[in-house]
Design an enzyme around this catalytic site. Structure first.
Site, PDB file in Angstrom:
ATOM      1  N   LYS A 114     -23.469  -8.025  32.086  1.00 35.46           N
ATOM      2  CA  LYS A 114     -22.214  -7.341  32.561  1.00 35.46           C
ATOM      3  C   LYS A 114     -22.191  -5.976  33.033  1.00 35.46           C
ATOM      4  CE  LYS A 114     -22.111  -5.112  27.665  1.00 35.46           C
ATOM      5  NZ  LYS A 114     -21.499  -5.170  26.378  1.00 35.46           N
ATOM      6  N   TYR A 138     -21.203  26.967  42.617  1.00 34.05           N
ATOM      7  CA  TYR A 138     -19.834  27.018  42.235  1.00 34.05           C
ATOM      8  C   TYR A 138     -19.749  28.103  41.061  1.00 34.05           C
ATOM      9  CZ  TYR A 138     -17.670  23.431  45.059  1.00 34.05           C
ATOM     10  OH  TYR A 138     -17.185  22.827  46.322  1.00 34.05           O
TER      11      TYR A 138
END
Ligand SMILES: *Cc1c(COP(=O)(O)O)cnc(C)c1O
Length: 339
Positions: free
Chosen positions: A31, A236
């Site tokens: 999956k 940042y």
């Protein structure tokens, strides 16, 4: 450079888990695109190695790999028969009376399995619902009856024995192949194996299968390096400031590639240049990561974040998640190579 996926290691892990399951058949859970590693490569390789039973979450995932596998491969769909779904060539694991009646009305004679809820309260027939429908369902000839364990990665958890007893009570005498164990359940021992086991994460090198061979290497390209003076900030928010003359490398990957900002939350995340650990400094941004390479004699073309020494569970620990989530988050932008 980029993401290297070791298919022979996946095959070896499947064989090792199949050997642990002794008499039971070993399926392969593919999956979420084989946990992010590429179901189109993984499923055929495991078929080649002997797997004949595959599990996906959604019918759409099953339809993608159906043409890649010979006809004797069964592809089970864990979400069962959802309204409007095309299940041609797939085997839905019916989860409720509603799904059962929908499936029998729309696919009379079509192959199906049954998923029971033995306690997890996520998917599957409740014991009362199953009791009401059991005779009719068994008469229709299901290929498999399965359930799923909630706490199999904690061998001492009392839920394991409780779920085992509940599953036995619901399936005693049904005469249909049964399946309860995923990777964790295989490791709980033979009581949990029944006729078919469903390993997923263990194939891809993740816990709780401690004996797994590492499958993934992820090397992030260095775009540039620069010298930074004491007192200068990086990235940042200037969340990291140099305290000595430093050499900073900027790497081409970020949170858009599945490397969550939280991995750098406490400043402990490291990358690897061979045997040398290289600290990530500053925030992880969308496309870029900065690392302090001052300690390296020379800066290689790429630094590794996933390798044999720092696997998916080790990386997961930096952000407080699990290896499954690191695997299934691996970005689409990496250059992928299959070994
Ligand atoms: C995901 C899943 C598996 C595989 O679980 P792992 O822990 O990855 O081995 C097996 N069965 C069901 C129902 C699942 O949802």
């Amino acid at each position: 450079m980029g993401l290297v996926i070791d298919i022979p290691a996946i095959v070896a892990n499947w064989k090792a888990l199949a050997a642990k399951a002794q008499g039971a058949r070993a399926a392969a859970v593919v999956k979420a695109d084989a946990y992010g590693l590429g179901a189109a490569r993984v499923a055929p390789a495991l078929y080649e190695a002997g797997a004949r039973d595959f599990f996906v979450a959604l019918a759409a995932e099953g339809r993608e790999i159906r043409p890649l596998l010979p006809e004797d491969a069964r592809i089970f769909v864990l979400s069962g028969h959802m309204a409007g779904e095309d299940l041609a060539g797939l085997v839905p694991l019916l989860n409720s009376p509603e799904q059962f009646f929908r499936d029998r009305a729309l696919r009379p004679g079509g192959a199906f399995g049954i998923q029971l809820d033995s306690g997890m309260n996520r998917l599957g027939f409740e014991p009362g619902e199953w009791a009401a429908i059991r005779a009719e369902a068994l008469a229709a000839g299901p290929q498999l009856i399965m359930s799923h364990l909630a706490c199999a990665d904690e061998p001492e958890h009392p839920a394991n024995a409780q779920q085992l007893a509940a599953f036995r009570a619901m399936t005693e005498g049904c005469g249909v192949p049964r399946s309860l164990a995923a990777t964790g359940g295989i490791l709980l021992g033979p009581d949990y194996h029944f006729d078919l086991v469903r390993p997923g994460v263990g194939l891809y090198g993740g816990e709780p299968f401690a004996g797994a061979q590492p499958v993934v290497t992820l090397a992030l390209p260095v775009i540039q390096t620069r010298e930074v003076k004491p007192g200068e900030g990086v990235g940042y928010g200037y969340s990291w400031t140099a305290t000595r003359p430093s050499r900073i490398a900027t790497l081409a990957a970020g949170y858009a590639d599945g490397l969550a900002r939280a991995l750098a939350r406490d400043g402990k995340l490291v990358l690897w240049a061979g045997d040398h650990a290289v600290p990530v400094v500053g925030r992880i941004s969308m496309d870029l990561i900065t690392a302090d390479v001052t300690g390296l004699a020379f800066v290689p073309d790429a630094l590794e974040i996933l390798n044999a020494r720092q696997g998916v569970d080790a990386v997961a620990a930096f952000s407080g998640t699990i290896g499954y989530e690191i695997l299934t988050s691996l970005g689409r932008r990496y250059a992928r190579t299959y070994r």
